[in-house]
Design a protein around this motif. Structure first.
Motif, PDB file in Angstrom:
ATOM      1  N   LYS A 245     -15.451   3.057  54.145  1.00  0.00           N
ATOM      2  CA  LYS A 245     -13.405   2.656  54.161  1.00  0.00           C
ATOM      3  C   LYS A 245     -13.730   1.197  53.680  1.00  0.00           C
ATOM      4  N   PRO A 246     -12.364   0.954  52.723  1.00  0.00           N
ATOM      5  CA  PRO A 246     -12.584  -0.436  52.672  1.00  0.00           C
ATOM      6  C   PRO A 246     -11.715  -1.559  53.833  1.00  0.00           C
ATOM      7  N   PRO A 248      -9.995  -3.917  55.622  1.00  0.00           N
ATOM      8  CA  PRO A 248      -8.412  -4.438  55.538  1.00  0.00           C
ATOM      9  C   PRO A 248      -8.429  -6.211  55.622  1.00  0.00           C
ATOM     10  N   LYS A 295       0.192  -3.289  48.798  1.00  0.00           N
ATOM     11  CA  LYS A 295      -1.257  -2.798  48.828  1.00  0.00           C
ATOM     12  C   LYS A 295      -2.141  -3.108  47.885  1.00  0.00           C
ATOM     13  N   HIS A 296      -3.649  -3.908  47.973  1.00  0.00           N
ATOM     14  CA  HIS A 296      -4.523  -3.750  46.887  1.00  0.00           C
ATOM     15  C   HIS A 296      -5.494  -3.232  46.622  1.00  0.00           C
ATOM     16  N   VAL A 297      -6.797  -2.157  46.921  1.00  0.00           N
ATOM     17  CA  VAL A 297      -7.739  -1.792  47.142  1.00  0.00           C
ATOM     18  C   VAL A 297      -9.205  -1.948  46.056  1.00  0.00           C
ATOM     19  N   ARG A 301     -13.113  -3.979  49.887  1.00  0.00           N
ATOM     20  CA  ARG A 301     -11.717  -4.844  50.638  1.00  0.00           C
ATOM     21  C   ARG A 301     -10.553  -4.185  50.412  1.00  0.00           C
ATOM     22  N   ARG A 302      -9.479  -4.327  51.211  1.00  0.00           N
ATOM     23  CA  ARG A 302      -8.286  -3.866  50.767  1.00  0.00           C
ATOM     24  C   ARG A 302      -7.345  -4.799  51.291  1.00  0.00           C
ATOM     25  N   TRP A 303      -6.427  -5.109  50.182  1.00  0.00           N
ATOM     26  CA  TRP A 303      -5.998  -6.605  50.928  1.00  0.00           C
ATOM     27  C   TRP A 303      -3.976  -6.060  50.993  1.00  0.00           C
ATOM     28  N   GLN A 304      -3.945  -6.682  52.057  1.00  0.00           N
ATOM     29  CA  GLN A 304      -2.710  -6.369  52.141  1.00  0.00           C
ATOM     30  C   GLN A 304      -1.333  -8.017  51.803  1.00  0.00           C
TER      31      GLN A 304
END
Length: 357
Positions: A245-246, A248, A295-297, A301-304
Motif C-alpha cells: 500500500k502507498p 500516507p 487526495k493524490h495517489v 505515496r498517497r498525498w493528503q
C-alpha cells in the motif's frame, strides 16, 4: 535445447503441436483483420518514432486518454530530432496530466542518444533499441515487431493475462522473473510473418474480451485454445500478488495571492514532481484559512493535501526556487496533476465567494 523443450523442462508447460500453433495464429489474426483497432493514430504506419511515443504514453494510461495527447505531442515534436532539441518546459507542458513524468524525460535522453549514436535514425535491432534510455523489454519488443517486422515478444500485463489463461499458468505475474516465462511462450507462438499484428492482436484482446474485469471468453476468437475457459478456471488466472500500500503523507498547499499574482514553487529535480511548478507544499502550517483538500495517489505515496489561501501577503519574500506568476501566464508553465487539483479548489472557492456577494 529448443524453446519448446526449455519451456517444458524449466516451467513444466507442454507447448502445442506445430499444427495447433499455426491454427492459433490464423484464428487470432483473422479476428484482428476484422476487429483490430486500426483507427488508432499510431497504427497508421510503421514509423518507429510514432510507435515509440504511443507505447510510452500507453504505460499506466488508457487509450482514450492517450489519443489527444499523442496527436498534440507528435504535432509539437514530429521527429526524433525535434524531441531531442525540445525545450524542457515545453516538453513537460505537452506531457502535463499524463503523470509519471520521468517517462518523457527519458524519451528526450533517448532521442538525444539516437541523434548522437545513430545519426538520427531510429535503430532497428532489438539489442540496440533496448539500450535507449527508458526502453525496457516490452517497449523494445513492441517497436521491433511493429516497426521492423521482427518476431520479438512484447509482453505487458494484457499479454500475461491472455497467456496465463490459455495455458493455466499460476506463476505470480507481479514478479519480474515471470515475464521471462511469457516472453518464451510468445516467442514460440508469434507469427513470423506478421509479428507486429500478432502482438497488437493479443494486446487488443487483453484490453477488452480478455480484460481483467468481466471477461467475455465465449466471444473470444481463441476460445478453443483457452484451457482455463474449457476447464472453468478463468477466475484463477492470472495470479498476481498484492502490491504494498502507498505510504500516507499529509501536506499543506499554500496558495499565496497578491492581486492577480500567485506564488509558485519549482519542485526539486529528481524528486516527486521534479522540475514542475506548484503552489508551495509544506509539512506544517501556522495559519488555517483552509479552502479545501484532496487526495493524490502515486505508485508508492498517497498525498493528503489541505489547501490554504493566504491573500495580500505583501511581506512574503519568495525563496530562490519561487516566483510570482500571473494567472494569465499559467499556460506557460508545466503543472502536474496535484497543482491542477489545488488550482481547481481555488477556482471553486472564488466562484462561491463571488456568488455570495
Amino acid at each position: 535445447m529448443t524453446n519448446k523443450e526449455h519451456l517444458l523442462e524449466k516451467y513444466g508447460i507442454e507447448m502445442w503441436s506445430d499444427e495447433k500453433i499455426i491454427a492459433f495464429r490464423k484464428a487470432l489474426l483473422d479476428w484482428y483483420d476484422q476487429e483490430g483497432r486500426d483507427h488508432l493514430p499510431w497504427r497508421l504506419n510503421k514509423d518507429p518514432y510514432r510507435i515509440w511515443v504511443s507505447e510510452i504514453m500507453l504505460q499506466q494510461t488508457q487509450v482514450k486518454t492517450v489519443i489527444p495527447y499523442f496527436l498534440r505531442f507528435v504535432s509539437l515534436f514530429p521527429s526524433v530530432q525535434a524531441l531531442a532539441e525540445a525545450d524542457e518546459e515545453v516538453l513537460l507542458k505537452a506531457w502535463e496530466g499524463l503523470g509519471y513524468y520521468s517517462r518523457v524525460r527519458n524519451m528526450q535522453v533517448a532521442a538525444q542518444q539516437i541523434m548522437t549514436e545513430y545519426n538520427g535514425v531510429f535503430p532497428d535491432k532489438p539489442e540496440d533499441i533496448i539500450q535507449l534510455k527508458g526502453i525496457g523489454p516490452y517497449t523494445s519488443g513492441a517497436i521491433a515487431s511493429m516497426a521492423f517486422g521482427l518476431p520479438e515478444p512484447a509482453v505487458d500485463g494484457n499479454v500475461m493475462r491472455v497467456f496465463s489463461r490459455l495455458f493455466e499458468i499460476g506463476e505470480d505475474i507481479a514478479k519480474p522473473a515471470t515475464r521471462k516465462l511469457f516472453e518464451l511462450l510468445v516467442r514460440i507462438v508469434i507469427d513470423p510473418d506478421r509479428p507486429g499484428d500478432f502482438n497488437q492482436a493479443i494486446m487488443d484482446l487483453g484490453t477488452d474480451i480478455c480484460g481483467p474485469v468481466n471477461p467475455r471468453p465465449e466471444e473470444s476468437p481463441i476460445r478453443e485454445f483457452n484451457a482455463a475457459y474449457k476447464n472453468g478456471t478463468m477466475a484463477l488466472y492470472p495470479f498476481k500478488s498484492k502490491a504494498k500500500k502507498p505510504v500516507p503523507i499529509d501536506l499543506h498547499g499554500l496558495v499565496v495571492r497578491q492581486g492577480d499574482a500567485y506564488l509558485m514553487e519549482k519542485r526539486p529535480t529528481g524528486g516527486l514532481l521534479g522540475d514542475f511548478w506548484t503552489f508551495p507544499l509544506v509539512d506544517t502550517v501556522t495559519e488555517e484559512n483552509k479552502i479545501g483538500s484532496f487526495k493524490h495517489v502515486f505508485s508508492h505515496r498517497r498525498w493528503q493535501v489541505t489547501v490554504h489561501l493566504l491573500e495580500d501577503e505583501t511581506n512574503f519574500t519568495p525563496e530562490e526556487n519561487m516566483k510570482w506568476v500571473l494567472e494569465e501566464e499559467f499556460a506557460d508553465y508545466a503543472f502536474a496533476v496535484p497543482q491542477q487539483k489545488m488550482w481547481e479548489i481555488v477556482r471553486k472557492y472564488d466562484e462561491k465567494k463571488y456568488k455570495s456577494l
